[in-house]
Design a protein around this motif. Structure first.
Motif, PDB file in Angstrom:
ATOM      1  N   GLN A  85      -9.104   1.345   5.317  1.00 17.94           N
ATOM      2  CA  GLN A  85      -7.806   2.374   5.908  1.00 17.94           C
ATOM      3  C   GLN A  85      -7.180   2.757   4.853  1.00 17.94           C
ATOM      4  N   PRO A  86      -6.995   3.989   4.257  1.00 17.61           N
ATOM      5  CA  PRO A  86      -6.360   4.828   3.595  1.00 17.61           C
ATOM      6  C   PRO A  86      -5.194   4.064   3.423  1.00 17.61           C
ATOM      7  N   ASP A  87      -4.326   3.692   4.677  1.00 18.18           N
ATOM      8  CA  ASP A  87      -2.704   3.399   4.356  1.00 18.18           C
ATOM      9  C   ASP A  87      -3.103   2.034   5.445  1.00 18.18           C
ATOM     10  N   GLY A  88      -3.603   1.102   4.906  1.00 18.74           N
ATOM     11  CA  GLY A  88      -4.399  -0.268   5.320  1.00 18.74           C
ATOM     12  C   GLY A  88      -3.352  -1.381   4.206  1.00 18.74           C
ATOM     13  N   PRO A  89      -3.837  -2.010   4.862  1.00 17.98           N
ATOM     14  CA  PRO A  89      -2.942  -3.829   3.598  1.00 17.98           C
ATOM     15  C   PRO A  89      -3.100  -3.630   3.052  1.00 17.98           C
ATOM     16  N   ARG A  90      -4.336  -3.346   2.309  1.00 10.48           N
ATOM     17  CA  ARG A  90      -4.976  -3.178   1.002  1.00 10.48           C
ATOM     18  C   ARG A  90      -4.589  -2.108  -0.133  1.00 10.48           C
TER      19      ARG A  90
END
Length: 410
Positions: free
Chosen positions: A366-371
């Motif tokens: 995801q582009p705004d995920g946890p990573r």
């Protein structure tokens, strides 16, 4: 400008090893404030190409050739004594003569010793202000090696740890200031050398935040569909060898059982035969020397630092964080870094935990995920706390003032 003697066990230039990076930034900083007289060893033939670059920072310099085989043979007689083999390994008559000649020719009263073994060249009474940058507690590193090896190497490493610690205590007692690469290293040495605890502090490693920056446009060295975990470092260094062998043989198979596209890239110079053999395993690539490690950091899904033996601060972790790269580290690789696990990087202990954490990172697209939040926090932390200029500003007063360690926590 006043004169300063700088003694380093390796040429201060940063192509491969963390200690070279640290000593190079020390040299650049010192050259703005002193006439620097540099004495160092060169133990890798490729490093001779950097001599002219390093000389440009110096008033005078001397580079002693260090042949590993000859140095090991030269150190063997120390086994009949209580002297650490490391001291004879770095013994050089030409360097000693050069130091004496510089002290005769110039008004040098300050000395910065980089690595405890170089203190054997800084025992002249004319050197009235001495700062020793031990970097790591090397004696404890030898003790860690001993715990991982079988006899007779375990006996040899244990002996070296014991004898080198005695020398480290003597060096610290004679120095005005003893520095280490992290608060944890300094705390350990205060326990090992309590008589010098009051003048023992730390100077964190920094990162060149402009060079290691996600703003650079760097070509992708990986296949388009690869899910890459990357390890960077000199691959003739035993803790790094142990780390990649463990990851490739015990952790990567667990990851690939869930994510068959997962790849493990080992990026670093001088891979030993044991490291090269890992390239035969599914999903493992060993690059050897590369002209620039930044593309490998910029385009991986995460950087891994699964060290089981470590001392000090791992530059590989700081550089990956500076590149806005999520980092997965073992507790040993995380030690000494002022970061918050779960916010700035992930820390996991043991093969199963590291494998699960790696799977979690690789699956998060995801582009705004946890990573991505982890990566952004990592870069922000490096910008705030780990720029070289911020770290080295602490050095100036230590070379000038008797108030040695005002910045050191109790």
């Amino acid at each position: 400008m006043e004169h300063l003697l700088f003694l380093a066990h390796r040429i201060p230039y940063p192509p491969n090893k963390g200690d070279k990076i640290r000593s190079f930034h020390l040299l650049k900083h010192l050259a703005q404030r002193y006439h620097v007289h540099l004495g160092s060893f060169i133990d890798e033939p490729a490093d001779w190409q950097h001599v002219d670059t390093v000389k440009a920072y110096c008033r005078s310099s001397h580079f002693a050739r260090l042949d590993g085989l000859q140095a090991r043979l030269r150190s063997l007689p120390a086994l009949a004594s209580t002297r650490a083999l490391s001291l004879d390994y770095y013994r050089n008559h030409g360097l000693r003569q050069w130091v004496t000649a510089q002290l005769d020719a110039a008004p040098i009263s300050r000395v910065l010793v980089f690595s405890s073994v170089m203190a054997q060249y800084a025992q002249d009474p004319r050197l009235t202000r001495s700062v020793v940058d031990f970097v790591d507690v090397d004696s404890d590193k030898w003790a860690q090696y001993a715990a991982k090896k079988s006899w007779p190497m375990s006996w040899l490493y244990r002996r070296e740890g014991r004898c080198l610690l005695e020398f480290e205590r003597q060096v610290a007692a004679a120095a005005d200031v003893s520095l280490f690469v992290s608060q944890a290293e300094a705390a350990l040495f205060r326990q090992l050398a309590p008589a010098s605890a009051h003048k023992t502090g730390f100077l964190n490693n920094g990162v060149d935040i402009d060079y290691f920056s996600p703003a650079h446009r760097l070509d992708n060295p990986y296949a388009p569909d690869a899910q890459v975990m990357v390890f960077t470092g000199a691959m003739d260094y035993w803790p790094n060898i142990d780390a990649v062998q463990w990851f490739a043989r015990e952790i990567l198979p667990q990851v690939r059982a869930r994510l068959p596209q997962a790849q493990f890239y080992i990026v670093g110079s001088r891979p030993t035969p044991q490291v090269q053999a890992l390239a035969e395993l599914p999903g493992v690539t060993v690059t050897g020397t590369v002209p620039d490690i930044r593309p490998y950091l910029a385009h991986a899904q995460c950087a891994v630092a699964p060290l089981r033996v470590a001392r000090g601060i791992q530059n590989k972790v700081l550089e990956a964080m500076a590149m806005r790269m999520p980092v997965l580290a073992s507790p040993q690789a995380f030690e000494g870094i002022s970061a918050t696990p779960g916010r700035d990087l992930l820390v996991a202990d043991g093969a199963e935990a590291l494998a699960q954490a790696a799977i979690t990172l690789l699956q998060d697209v995801q582009p705004d995920g946890p990573r991505q939040r982890l990566a952004a926090s990592a870069r922000a932390l490096i910008e705030q706390d780990y720029g070289w200029e911020r770290q080295l500003s602490l050095l100036d007063s230590l070379l000038e003032s008797a108030d040695a360690l005002h910045f050191t926590p109790a």
